[in-house]
Design a protein around this motif. Structure first.
Motif, PDB file in Angstrom:
ATOM      1  N   ALA A   1       3.329   9.272   5.591  1.00  0.00           N
ATOM      2  CA  ALA A   1       2.659   8.241   4.787  1.00  0.00           C
ATOM      3  C   ALA A   1       1.204   8.616   4.554  1.00  0.00           C
ATOM      4  N   ASN A   2       0.566   9.223   5.551  1.00  0.00           N
ATOM      5  CA  ASN A   2      -0.827   9.650   5.436  1.00  0.00           C
ATOM      6  C   ASN A   2      -0.970  10.699   4.336  1.00  0.00           C
ATOM      7  N   LEU A   3      -0.051  11.673   4.315  1.00  0.00           N
ATOM      8  CA  LEU A   3      -0.095  12.708   3.276  1.00  0.00           C
ATOM      9  C   LEU A   3       0.076  12.094   1.891  1.00  0.00           C
ATOM     10  N   THR A   4       0.999  11.133   1.780  1.00  0.00           N
ATOM     11  CA  THR A   4       1.221  10.461   0.499  1.00  0.00           C
ATOM     12  C   THR A   4      -0.020   9.693   0.048  1.00  0.00           C
ATOM     13  N   LEU A   5      -0.647   9.002   0.990  1.00  0.00           N
ATOM     14  CA  LEU A   5      -1.871   8.260   0.672  1.00  0.00           C
ATOM     15  C   LEU A   5      -2.991   9.190   0.225  1.00  0.00           C
TER      16      LEU A   5
ATOM     17  N   VAL B   1       0.838  -1.203   0.000  1.00  0.00           N
ATOM     18  CA  VAL B   1       0.000   0.000   0.000  1.00  0.00           C
ATOM     19  C   VAL B   1       0.874   1.254   0.000  1.00  0.00           C
ATOM     20  N   PHE B   2       1.894   1.253   0.832  1.00  0.00           N
ATOM     21  CA  PHE B   2       2.760   2.425   0.936  1.00  0.00           C
ATOM     22  C   PHE B   2       3.530   2.669  -0.371  1.00  0.00           C
ATOM     23  N   VAL B   3       4.093   1.621  -0.969  1.00  0.00           N
ATOM     24  CA  VAL B   3       4.841   1.761  -2.226  1.00  0.00           C
ATOM     25  C   VAL B   3       3.914   2.220  -3.349  1.00  0.00           C
ATOM     26  N   THR B   4       2.712   1.639  -3.404  1.00  0.00           N
ATOM     27  CA  THR B   4       1.738   2.033  -4.429  1.00  0.00           C
ATOM     28  C   THR B   4       1.362   3.506  -4.294  1.00  0.00           C
ATOM     29  N   SER B   5       1.175   3.945  -3.052  1.00  0.00           N
ATOM     30  CA  SER B   5       0.810   5.352  -2.838  1.00  0.00           C
ATOM     31  C   SER B   5       1.938   6.281  -3.294  1.00  0.00           C
ATOM     32  N   ILE B   6       3.182   5.882  -3.077  1.00  0.00           N
ATOM     33  CA  ILE B   6       4.319   6.698  -3.530  1.00  0.00           C
ATOM     34  C   ILE B   6       4.327   6.789  -5.052  1.00  0.00           C
TER      35      ILE B   6
ATOM     36  N   MET C   1      -6.497  11.009  -4.052  1.00  0.00           N
ATOM     37  CA  MET C   1      -7.175  12.102  -4.755  1.00  0.00           C
ATOM     38  C   MET C   1      -6.831  12.125  -6.238  1.00  0.00           C
ATOM     39  N   SER C   2      -5.634  11.658  -6.597  1.00  0.00           N
ATOM     40  CA  SER C   2      -5.271  11.628  -8.014  1.00  0.00           C
ATOM     41  C   SER C   2      -5.887  10.440  -8.740  1.00  0.00           C
ATOM     42  N   ILE C   3      -6.204   9.385  -8.014  1.00  0.00           N
ATOM     43  CA  ILE C   3      -6.770   8.174  -8.637  1.00  0.00           C
ATOM     44  C   ILE C   3      -8.274   8.314  -8.851  1.00  0.00           C
ATOM     45  N   ILE C   4      -8.994   8.866  -7.872  1.00  0.00           N
ATOM     46  CA  ILE C   4     -10.457   8.934  -7.940  1.00  0.00           C
ATOM     47  C   ILE C   4     -10.884   9.984  -8.960  1.00  0.00           C
TER      48      ILE C   4
ATOM     49  N   THR D   1      -7.522   7.635   5.455  1.00  0.00           N
ATOM     50  CA  THR D   1      -6.085   7.301   5.360  1.00  0.00           C
ATOM     51  C   THR D   1      -5.386   7.448   6.710  1.00  0.00           C
ATOM     52  N   SER D   2      -5.816   8.429   7.523  1.00  0.00           N
ATOM     53  CA  SER D   2      -5.171   8.607   8.839  1.00  0.00           C
ATOM     54  C   SER D   2      -5.464   7.430   9.764  1.00  0.00           C
ATOM     55  N   MET D   3      -6.683   6.870   9.664  1.00  0.00           N
ATOM     56  CA  MET D   3      -6.996   5.681  10.462  1.00  0.00           C
ATOM     57  C   MET D   3      -6.121   4.504  10.024  1.00  0.00           C
ATOM     58  N   LEU D   4      -5.925   4.375   8.716  1.00  0.00           N
ATOM     59  CA  LEU D   4      -5.110   3.276   8.201  1.00  0.00           C
ATOM     60  C   LEU D   4      -3.659   3.396   8.674  1.00  0.00           C
ATOM     61  N   THR D   5      -3.089   4.600   8.541  1.00  0.00           N
ATOM     62  CA  THR D   5      -1.683   4.775   8.909  1.00  0.00           C
ATOM     63  C   THR D   5      -1.485   4.774  10.421  1.00  0.00           C
ATOM     64  N   SER D   6      -2.404   5.401  11.166  1.00  0.00           N
ATOM     65  CA  SER D   6      -2.227   5.516  12.619  1.00  0.00           C
ATOM     66  C   SER D   6      -2.417   4.185  13.340  1.00  0.00           C
ATOM     67  N   ILE D   7      -3.373   3.395  12.872  1.00  0.00           N
ATOM     68  CA  ILE D   7      -3.683   2.143  13.563  1.00  0.00           C
ATOM     69  C   ILE D   7      -2.890   0.975  12.967  1.00  0.00           C
ATOM     70  N   VAL D   8      -3.026   0.788  11.661  1.00  0.00           N
ATOM     71  CA  VAL D   8      -2.387  -0.375  11.020  1.00  0.00           C
ATOM     72  C   VAL D   8      -0.907  -0.113  10.745  1.00  0.00           C
ATOM     73  N   GLY D   9      -0.599   1.080  10.175  1.00  0.00           N
ATOM     74  CA  GLY D   9       0.786   1.369   9.790  1.00  0.00           C
ATOM     75  C   GLY D   9       1.734   1.427  10.962  1.00  0.00           C
ATOM     76  N   THR D  10       1.397   2.220  11.993  1.00  0.00           N
ATOM     77  CA  THR D  10       2.297   2.332  13.152  1.00  0.00           C
ATOM     78  C   THR D  10       2.390   1.019  13.906  1.00  0.00           C
ATOM     79  N   ARG D  11       1.288   0.277  13.965  1.00  0.00           N
ATOM     80  CA  ARG D  11       1.313  -1.015  14.656  1.00  0.00           C
ATOM     81  C   ARG D  11       2.265  -1.987  13.956  1.00  0.00           C
ATOM     82  N   ALA D  12       2.287  -1.929  12.615  1.00  0.00           N
ATOM     83  CA  ALA D  12       3.192  -2.804  11.869  1.00  0.00           C
ATOM     84  C   ALA D  12       4.647  -2.461  12.181  1.00  0.00           C
ATOM     85  N   VAL D  13       4.973  -1.147  12.236  1.00  0.00           N
ATOM     86  CA  VAL D  13       6.344  -0.728  12.538  1.00  0.00           C
ATOM     87  C   VAL D  13       6.723  -1.113  13.967  1.00  0.00           C
TER      88      VAL D  13
END
Length: 619
Positions: free
Chosen positions: A489-493, A16-21, A498-501, A592-604
């Motif tokens: 990561a949240n800003l990137t997502l 997800v992170f690489v795709t967003s970049i 916004m560019s995809i939709i 996106t903030s819920m995804l990065t704050s809960i799932v992303g930080t937990r993974a790190v």
């Protein structure tokens, strides 16, 4: 172990992170100044674009020593991209001098992205008028003309039913407010007609008036439904017309009951757009009333179901008022030559049009059918409401004989020359407006102010982001650094989403939404980190404190963010313009903030602290 993800979860987060970049990258490449060469919409001198013209353009640019990045012919448009605006303007002046009588020369900007990003459909984020400049229109749709047309159709239906039921009448005529009145010989005939006429439409209201009159009224629900459908169809057709010019992300939306707002970010040629949008022409296919003689035409002895129209050659031709097929049922058209090398227009219909023309031609083989060109022009006068008064111009451009039952594909033959055939085909391809329109307001917004807004917006965004990062690192140390990475990561997502939709445009209000979302995004990590600190203070083991901190904070985070999303959805549904932009950005940012704050930080955290015996946390 308490704090450990399976391998697939780590891989999913990385993906997800690489795709967003990757999908954020196009937004940093900028635009190329561009010129499009296209056909004129309604001029009969319009000519096809081909490789010969492409070679001519290349020779002109080479001779004038104008440097261009690329020049290609695609979708019947020539696109020329430049490195600098000076080259674009120089080329525009030269090409306009040579080709402006035959083709449209349009100025705009196109994305400057590598081929590999284009291949995976990665696009830059679309900028609104307030950021990149462009053209703004308010268009008024004359829904009264559509109601007049429906009134004519209902009169034809009423007349047909009365004839079929053998009920005599004296006269059917229009009255104010688009209602209809029928005069009968006596009350018996009138009362006999009420039952069959009431079955035409549930939204028609019938009132007996006096001794022999019947008042047929359109319900307000029916009128509103017609207006709604008309504005929706006009928006669709205008969007299609603009897309033909190479503008892929225009904003076309309804405003009020009978107005349409069009925003064309990055587009610079207002006159060419006005010519294209102001085209109010439409086509109607009607049966020729061959039973009317020249004597009756010259003495104006025309029955109620017919009217006289002028042809291209100056002849008066009697047509039935009933419209067999109208332009909005046509999906595509192109020009070809028949077996005698004469031009013809091949037409494709949608499902509704196919059924209509098939049933009609089956019962009218051998009869003549006319193609009526209808156009509304601004008279320069205003009515009592301040709206422009449009004058209707009609002309028969073709009369053909029905030789067999038609289906979803048929052809119009008997056209004078190839240019006229191309003109007719182009008109059909660009779509027929349901209601005539005129431009009520126009504005040209320069790009200079937009550049200032972009700089200020990104400066505010960078300062807000930097402030949050500094606070988190100083207050929560290593866990604050993890939260800061999640913030980036949240800003990137957000940017990639916004560019995809489709349809999402970045405006100043959207930037405000991004800044606000980023500022609030750290709240989730603050809640998690404070929970972990509380558990540690109570003497809980570190691994258990991390696990419990994330688990207990989750409910509060989800509740708070769902409340924000619900509020933003309400704002989007009832708001317009900038409010919608702010709302949709907030919805995306919260997600996106819920995804990065809960799932992303937990993974790190799991990756760093999981499967380890630790006695102290940097938090």
């Amino acid at each position: 172990m308490l704090n450990n993800y399976p391998l697939w979860k780590y891989l999913a987060v990385i993906l997800v992170f690489v795709t967003s970049i990757i999908y954020t990258l196009p937004s940093f490449y900028g635009d190329h100044p561009t010129i499009y060469i296209t056909q004129y919409t309604l001029k009969k001198t319009c000519q096809e674009l081909d490789n010969i013209l492409l070679c001519q353009v290349k020779k002109i640019l080479t001779h004038e020593k104008i440097i261009n990045k690329s020049i290609v012919l695609q979708e019947n448009k020539i696109r020329i991209q430049f490195f600098h605006e000076q080259d674009q303007l120089q080329a525009y002046q030269k090409l306009s001098t040579i080709f402006s009588k035959k083709y449209q020369i349009l100025l705009c900007n196109t994305p400057n992205i590598p081929y590999w990003l284009s291949a995976i459909k990665a696009k830059p984020i679309k900028l609104g008028l307030d950021l990149c400049g462009g053209i703004y229109f308010v268009i008024h749709a004359n829904t009264k003309a559509v109601l007049d047309k429906f009134q004519e159709q209902y009169i034809d239906s009423l007349r047909t039913i009365l004839f079929e039921k053998n009920i005599p009448y004296l006269k059917i005529y229009k009255i104010k407010n688009h209602d209809i009145e029928i005069n009968f010989q006596n009350s018996n005939y009138r009362n006999k007609a009420i039952s069959p006429l009431s079955k035409i439409d549930n939204d028609l209201i019938l009132h007996a008036m006096g001794t022999n009159k019947l008042h047929v009224i359109f319900s307000e629900r029916k009128k509103n439904a017609i207006r709604e459908h008309t504005i929706h169809q006009n928006c669709t057709i205008l969007h299609h017309r603009i897309h033909q010019l190479g503008i892929t992300e225009p904003l076309v939306q309804r405003h009020g009951s009978d107005r349409i707002i069009i925003e064309l970010p990055g587009f610079q040629d207002i006159e060419k757009i006005k010519d294209m949008l102001g085209t109010t022409a439409s086509l109607e296919f009607r049966l020729v009333n061959s039973a009317i003689s020249e004597f009756e035409i010259s003495n104006n002895l025309i029955p109620e179901d017919s009217e006289i129209k002028l042809s291209n050659n100056g002849y008066l031709i009697p047509l039935y008022k009933r419209i067999v097929l109208s332009g909005e049922k046509i999906t595509n058209s192109n020009v070809s030559l028949d077996e005698y090398n004469r031009p013809q227009v091949n037409i494709s219909l949608n499902k509704t049009g196919s059924i209509l023309i098939s049933n009609f031609t089956k019962n009218n083989i051998g009869k003549a059918i006319a193609t009526l060109f209808v156009e509304y022009k601004d008279s320069g006068k205003k009515d009592s409401k301040g709206d422009a008064i449009l004058i209707k111009h009609e002309k028969i451009i073709n009369v053909a004989t029905i030789q067999s039952q038609l289906s979803d594909n048929f052809r119009i033959s008997g056209i004078n020359n190839l240019n006229e055939a191309r003109h007719l085909s182009l008109l059909l391809r660009m779509g027929t407006l349901e209601a005539p329109i005129y431009i009520e307001e126009e504005r040209m917004i320069g790009p200079t102010l937009g550049k200032q807004n972009i700089i200020r917006g990104f400066t505010a965004c960078a300062l807000g982001l930097l402030t949050s990062i500094c606070f988190m690192i100083l207050w929560y140390h290593y866990f604050g650094l993890i939260a800061s990475v999640a913030l980036i990561a949240n800003l990137t997502l957000m940017i990639s989403t916004m560019s995809i939709i489709p349809g999402i445009v970045l405006t100043m209000s959207s930037i405000v939404g991004i800044i606000l979302t980023l500022s609030v995004a750290v709240d989730a990590n603050v809640l998690i980190n404070e929970r972990i600190k509380e558990e540690i203070k109570q003497g809980k083991p570190v691994q258990y404190a991390i696990y419990t901190g994330y688990r207990k904070a989750l409910t509060s985070i989800v509740d708070a963010n769902i409340t924000t999303i619900i509020t933003s959805i309400i704002l989007y549904l009832i708001g317009t313009g900038p409010i919608k932009g702010f709302a949709i950005t907030t919805i995306i940012g919260v997600g996106t903030s819920m995804l990065t704050s809960i799932v992303g930080t937990r993974a790190v955290v799991n990756l760093v602290y999981g499967k380890r015996r630790i006695s102290k946390l940097s938090i």
